[in-house]
Each structure stands twice: as C-alpha cells, then as structure tokens.
Enzyme design. Sequence first.
Site, PDB file in Angstrom:
ATOM      1  N   CYS A 101     -17.860 -84.187 -24.864  1.00 28.53           N
ATOM      2  CA  CYS A 101     -18.626 -83.469 -25.886  1.00 28.53           C
ATOM      3  C   CYS A 101     -17.702 -82.467 -26.556  1.00 28.53           C
ATOM      4  CB  CYS A 101     -19.767 -82.706 -25.234  1.00 28.53           C
ATOM      5  SG  CYS A 101     -20.777 -83.713 -24.167  1.00 28.53           S
TER       6      CYS A 101
ATOM      7  N   ARG B 242     -15.746 -86.276 -30.927  1.00 26.50           N
ATOM      8  CA  ARG B 242     -15.784 -86.114 -29.462  1.00 26.50           C
ATOM      9  C   ARG B 242     -17.121 -86.573 -28.893  1.00 26.50           C
ATOM     10  NH1 ARG B 242     -11.894 -82.952 -27.454  1.00 26.50           N
ATOM     11  NH2 ARG B 242     -13.100 -82.615 -25.576  1.00 26.50           N
TER      12      ARG B 242
ATOM     13  N   TRP C 191     -21.969 -86.299 -26.218  1.00 25.20           N
ATOM     14  CA  TRP C 191     -21.863 -87.734 -25.899  1.00 25.20           C
ATOM     15  C   TRP C 191     -22.454 -87.835 -24.502  1.00 25.20           C
ATOM     16  CZ3 TRP C 191     -18.169 -90.662 -22.706  1.00 25.20           C
ATOM     17  CH2 TRP C 191     -18.286 -92.027 -22.887  1.00 25.20           C
TER      18      TRP C 191
ATOM     19  N   ASN D 220     -19.104 -78.769 -21.911  1.00 27.64           N
ATOM     20  CA  ASN D 220     -18.461 -80.080 -21.954  1.00 27.64           C
ATOM     21  C   ASN D 220     -17.927 -80.343 -20.553  1.00 27.64           C
ATOM     22  OD1 ASN D 220     -17.150 -82.457 -22.580  1.00 27.64           O
ATOM     23  ND2 ASN D 220     -15.258 -81.409 -23.169  1.00 27.64           N
ATOM     24  N   GLY D 221     -18.330 -81.481 -19.955  1.00 28.38           N
ATOM     25  CA  GLY D 221     -17.853 -81.827 -18.605  1.00 28.38           C
ATOM     26  C   GLY D 221     -19.020 -82.318 -17.770  1.00 28.38           C
TER      27      GLY D 221
ATOM     28  N   GLU E 173      -3.568-105.310 -27.657  1.00 32.01           N
ATOM     29  CA  GLU E 173      -3.937-104.180 -28.524  1.00 32.01           C
ATOM     30  C   GLU E 173      -4.652-104.666 -29.781  1.00 32.01           C
ATOM     31  OE1 GLU E 173      -4.303-101.227 -28.131  1.00 32.01           O
ATOM     32  OE2 GLU E 173      -4.333-100.337 -30.131  1.00 32.01           O
TER      33      GLU E 173
ATOM     34  N   LYS F 112      -8.461-103.517 -30.856  1.00 38.38           N
ATOM     35  CA  LYS F 112      -8.768-102.888 -32.148  1.00 38.38           C
ATOM     36  C   LYS F 112      -9.955-103.572 -32.818  1.00 38.38           C
ATOM     37  CE  LYS F 112      -6.791 -99.404 -32.126  1.00 38.38           C
ATOM     38  NZ  LYS F 112      -6.727 -99.417 -30.747  1.00 38.38           N
TER      39      LYS F 112
ATOM     40  N   GLU G 275     -13.281-102.911 -30.798  1.00 37.10           N
ATOM     41  CA  GLU G 275     -13.876-101.562 -30.749  1.00 37.10           C
ATOM     42  C   GLU G 275     -14.380-101.085 -32.109  1.00 37.10           C
ATOM     43  OE1 GLU G 275     -11.424 -98.215 -29.599  1.00 37.10           O
ATOM     44  OE2 GLU G 275      -9.634 -99.213 -30.279  1.00 37.10           O
TER      45      GLU G 275
ATOM     46  N   HIS H  94      -3.755-122.911 -19.191  1.00 41.30           N
ATOM     47  CA  HIS H  94      -4.443-122.687 -17.902  1.00 41.30           C
ATOM     48  C   HIS H  94      -5.912-122.351 -18.100  1.00 41.30           C
ATOM     49  CE1 HIS H  94      -0.536-122.852 -15.955  1.00 41.30           C
ATOM     50  NE2 HIS H  94      -0.088-122.075 -16.930  1.00 41.30           N
TER      51      HIS H  94
ATOM     52  N   LYS I  32     -13.862 -90.442 -28.451  1.00 42.28           N
ATOM     53  CA  LYS I  32     -12.413 -90.402 -28.623  1.00 42.28           C
ATOM     54  C   LYS I  32     -11.682 -90.258 -27.296  1.00 42.28           C
ATOM     55  CE  LYS I  32      -8.505 -90.368 -30.670  1.00 42.28           C
ATOM     56  NZ  LYS I  32      -7.954 -91.681 -31.008  1.00 42.28           N
TER      57      LYS I  32
HETATM   58  C1  AGP Z   1      -8.229 -97.036 -28.107  1.00 42.48           C
HETATM   59  O1  AGP Z   1      -8.347 -97.326 -29.488  1.00 42.48           O
HETATM   60  C2  AGP Z   1      -9.475 -96.403 -27.526  1.00 42.48           C
HETATM   61  N1  AGP Z   1      -9.900 -95.289 -28.252  1.00 42.48           N
HETATM   62  C3  AGP Z   1      -9.337 -96.161 -26.036  1.00 42.48           C
HETATM   63  O2  AGP Z   1      -8.991 -97.374 -25.415  1.00 42.48           O
HETATM   64  C4  AGP Z   1      -8.285 -95.101 -25.629  1.00 42.48           C
HETATM   65  O3  AGP Z   1      -6.980 -95.590 -25.878  1.00 42.48           O
HETATM   66  C5  AGP Z   1      -8.431 -94.833 -24.126  1.00 42.48           C
HETATM   67  O4  AGP Z   1      -9.714 -94.301 -23.897  1.00 42.48           O
HETATM   68  C6  AGP Z   1      -7.380 -93.870 -23.585  1.00 42.48           C
HETATM   69  O5  AGP Z   1      -7.506 -92.625 -24.220  1.00 42.48           O
HETATM   70  P1  AGP Z   1      -6.339 -91.547 -23.981  1.00 42.48           P
HETATM   71  O6  AGP Z   1      -5.088 -92.115 -24.590  1.00 42.48           O
HETATM   72  O7  AGP Z   1      -6.823 -90.312 -24.674  1.00 42.48           O
HETATM   73  O8  AGP Z   1      -6.195 -91.367 -22.503  1.00 42.48           O
END
Ligand code: AGP
Length: 623
Positions: A2, A27, A76, A102-103, A497, A501, A504, A520, A618
């Site tokens: 959050c 966040r 969140w 937050n936490g 990767e 992308k 997500e 395989h 994030k």
């Molecule tokens: C990647 O696009 C995502 N947002 C997610 O996989 C992110 O890389 C992952 O949560 C790790 O976050 P960090 O690098 O802040 O630890």
Amino acid sequence: MCGIVGYVGERKVEEVLIDGLKRLEYRGYDSCGLALASSEMEIYRKRAKGRIENLASAVSKNPPGLRNSGIAHTRWATHGEPNEDNAHPHSDCSGEIVVVHNGIIENFSQLKEELIAKEHVFSSQTDTEVIAHLIEEKLKEVSKSFGIKHNVLEPVFFEAFRRAVNLLKGSFALGAIWAKTPDMILSARMQSPLVIGAGENENFLSSDVSAFLKYTKKVYFVEDGEIVVLRRGGANFFDLKGKKKAKEISTINWDLSMAEKGGYRHFMLKEIHEQADSVENTMAGRLLPLEENKVFEEIGLKAELAAKISEVQIIACGTAFHAGLAGRYVFEKLGIKTSADLASEFENRAALLDKNTLVIAVSQSGETADTIHAVKMAKRNGNNVLAITNTLGSSITRESDYTFYTHCGPEIGVASTKAFLGQLTAFYMLALNLSKSKGLLKHENLSKYSQELLRLPSLIKDTLGLENKIEKLTEAFSSKEHYLFIARDISYPVALEGALKIKEISYVHAEGYAAGEMKHGPIAIIEQGMPVIAIATSSSQLDLIRGNMEEARARGAELIAVVDEESRKNVKAKHYLEVPLINELFSAAISVIPLQLFAYYIALQRKCDIDKPRNLAKSVTVR
Ligand code: AGP
C-alpha cells in the site's frame, strides 16, 4: 503493498494528500482514504472504494475547511476485501485516533481478541484497525499515570503510540494522528518503506519520495525500529524505547518530471524509452578505468574477499529473476559457477550454500517480501549478500552486506522494463569485475567487453527505432489468446521475460520456453496461426534455434523472429524484428526491447490498463 502519505504545514492538507496518493497509486489501488485534524480537535475522515478519483470527489462534495495535518492511504488488500469499511485510515472507538498502515501485523488476531475482551468495537476485517484501538488502550493507561492536561497531550500521545508500536509483530510503516494533538503526526517503521520529506515550515511522510518530491528534495530515510514525530517545525526521531536519535538528511536527485509521464501515454512506454539513459546511469563512473575494480570499490567488496568467492547464487522474483537468470549465463560464460533460483523457492537451498558463495539478491523495489526473506536465510547461513536494487534506502539494503544501486530513476509502471535493463547492466559489470579479480579474464578481453558495454545506450536507442513497425505488427495479433516465446542459452531468460510482459499487461496466455524443450512437449500446442516469437540473434546456438523455428513453422506457427543483421541471413520467419548486432554476452539487453514494445502495443490494442494491470502491484511486500 500500500501507499501512505502524511502532511503537516500551511498548504491545503487534503490537496497535498490526494496529490501524493495519486503518485503512489501504483503501490496499490483497490481503495483509499484520508483523515485530517484541526484546531477544533475533531477528525475529518473520508474513504472510498476504487481509485483516488473517487476519494477526491467525496472530499469535494463535503470539503473539510481549514486543517492542520492529515494522513492518507491507498490500498492493495491483504486482510479484508477491498471496500470502504476496510479502507484506511482506521480509527479507534472514539473516532479521535486514526491510523494508516503499509505492511502486515502478524499478531493482529491475538491483539484483537485482547482488545475485544476490553470492549473495543471493531468495524473492519483489517489488521490495521487493531493499531488504532491499541493506541486508544495505551492512551488510557498513560493518561492514568501522566494525567491529561493541555500541556502534556503530545507527550501522552507519543508515549501511548510508542507502547502500542512495541506490541506489534510483523511489518509496518505507520502514520497516526489524534484529534487532541492536531499539529503532530506520529509515524513508525518496521520492514516497510517510509521516508520523511523535510520542507520549509512543513513536513511530509510517505512510502516513497514521489509523493512529495514537488515540494522538497530533502529527505530522511526512516530505519526499522524508528518512531518519528512530525510537526510543522521539523521531524524528530526516536528508538522504540523513546530515546531521541540524530538523523542524517539526504537529497534526492530525481526531479518531478522523472516521476511523471513526461508526455508518454503510459509510464511503461516512458520507461521503455528511458532505457538508453537509465543504462548510461547504471554504468556512470563504474566501468572505467578498467584497471580499478570500480564496482567492487564502490560497494566496498574487498579484493581479497572477491578472490575467495567460490561461486554465485542469485535469488529474485518475476522480472528480476529473469535478469538474474541472464546474469547466471554471463557469470558462467566468464568462468564463474553460478546458480539462479526463485526467491520463493529458495527455502531448502539456503542452508546448503558453501560459505564462500556470494549471494546476489535482485529487487527493483527492494521491498519484495520473498526476496528479503531469502536474503535473511542466506545471511543466517553465513553468506555474504549483495543486493542489486533501484530504490534508495529500501529494506533489502538493510538486510544485505553490499548494495549496488541501478540508478534507473523511479519505475512507476507495474510492468518492469528499465529496471530489468539496469539489473542486466549491473550483472554485466559485476561479472566482469569478479572474473577479472579471480584472474579468469585477460585484460584485453576485459577491455573488449567494456568497450562493447559502452555501446549499449546508443544500440538501445537504435533498437527503439523498431517502435512504429512493432505497433503496426501488433494490429494483426491483438486478438490472439496464446503466445509461445522460444530461445536458447543466454536468450532463454529473454523468452521468459517477453512472455511475462504480455501476460501481466494484456492478460493473455503466454509461455517462454527453452527452444531445446520444444520436442519434449510444447510443440504439441502449436496450431495454425499461433504466434511463436523466437529470439534468434547471433550466437553459438543459432543453428539449433533455426531448427526449432522450422519445426514450429512446419506445424503452422506464425513466426516472429528477433534477429540481427548477421543472423537474419540464416533464419526464416514471417516477420523479422532486426536489432543491432552486439556481443552475445550482452545481447539480452537489446533483444528484450522489441518484446517490451510488442507487449505494450498488444495491451494498448486490447485496451488494458497498462500501468496498473488488474490484480498486480508494483512491489509484492507480502509472501
Ligand atoms: C515484472 O514486470 C513484475 N512487476 C514483477 O514480476 C516484478 O518484477 C517482481 O514482483 C519483482 O519485483 P522487485 O524487482 O521489486 O523485487
């Protein structure tokens, strides 16, 4: 995860708070709220489900009038579904104490039971509400011993807050106000990010600097176990026993434009285009002169210790893991035995590490709970830990022995792009430094690789020139529901990767696979017209990847190939995305860019919420 914001000063408090929340929406954004204190000794509180706009309209419908201080929160959800009742700020029974958090409070159920037994009435399912009632309970306790006279209200509130914080277990960044002390905000930190913005006769608290950067660049990074007393005139810091602490002030060198969209439709696109500059920043002052190990010198890793490093163990999550996996290939090609594991799957390995294994933890936010937990396990095992992070003063830096900042500037888009390139660049430099210090790399090769690395920013710029072609290409693919990304060796992490992308931000199914695995099993899923994206840049494995591409094409796949001017002559595909030729060791930093752009434009065509994809935040600060 959050976002929290607090303000005490002469501006319109609600405006500062709402503006701050908007910069923290990445966040978490399923609900939000604010609470303000005034010299009339009453609390104004507004909360809303959904986005910050909903809160702003609720406030404008019933404006608060002149206020002295306030706290705010964007959520969140971790405990309790996203709705108004569960939105912060939460209050005690009297409604005079309000808290944002937050936490995760791990012992909230036991505390809640004890408070209910003392006839506290709860109105939410959250762990946070417990904090407000706990402070209320401590206020009664302290008032009995101190008495409640006008001139002791602030010390009484401080002591009640301090006692309550000492009972909390888990992670928290808190903001709290009491109606009777409208000129003071109390705050505390344990394992969740918290920064204080120091202004002229005004002060701010926030989960990160972007919430108050437009007002001040002077910041204090709050450490775990610190309590902060915020007033117009300044901030004072205390330990959990209430002992005052001196604190060093820092200056942030980001200006606000860096933290705003800068004319791009989305933060993600802005950050893709920032990659040439951000990689330059990651390398600045660290690559040359080659003779000195600038990187190890900067992070304080002594040469004698570096020479003793027997192998490397990389841990991370998500995109950071993909950077770590690419880093593994680079280290190994330079002669250093390396493993890469998902931080969330590291439990059994930590205790088996050789003591001379250097653990490298990668995290853009520096707040990912799984990664921090894995770091703690490695530390418990006696290993040295080096953190690669983009966030100054983040939690991971406190848990690690060494920190290598990627200096990419704020990455606001949930989908990580420039941070990924920053992490790759960090690995390139660390691998060159380590290989050299272990006598595995001749000077002439070090010089060759370093000169190649210095070309990266301009090659990134050239690669971004593919944008219009990719935007056009995606028009034919935006209705596709399944993608396969294939690659080999050092490009395999790029396939992972590229798939992540698309998943997500477009919410479609995509898989990244080691091309050698196709026979395989995965080849069975290929149907007529299925998009298969192959990374086929020049490498020692080009013949093999060419064969895999043929197999896919023969079964009806529509092939998109990421190639360079050399490899293009040797592979067949329906569509070619040609990137500049670069040494294979560093090719991931270039071949990923077309995949970032491809994912962005597919999501744009599908009208997805690119900067704030559904269900994602994030930084994942819960396990
Ligand atoms: C990647 O696009 C995502 N947002 C997610 O996989 C992110 O890389 C992952 O949560 C790790 O976050 P960090 O690098 O802040 O630890």
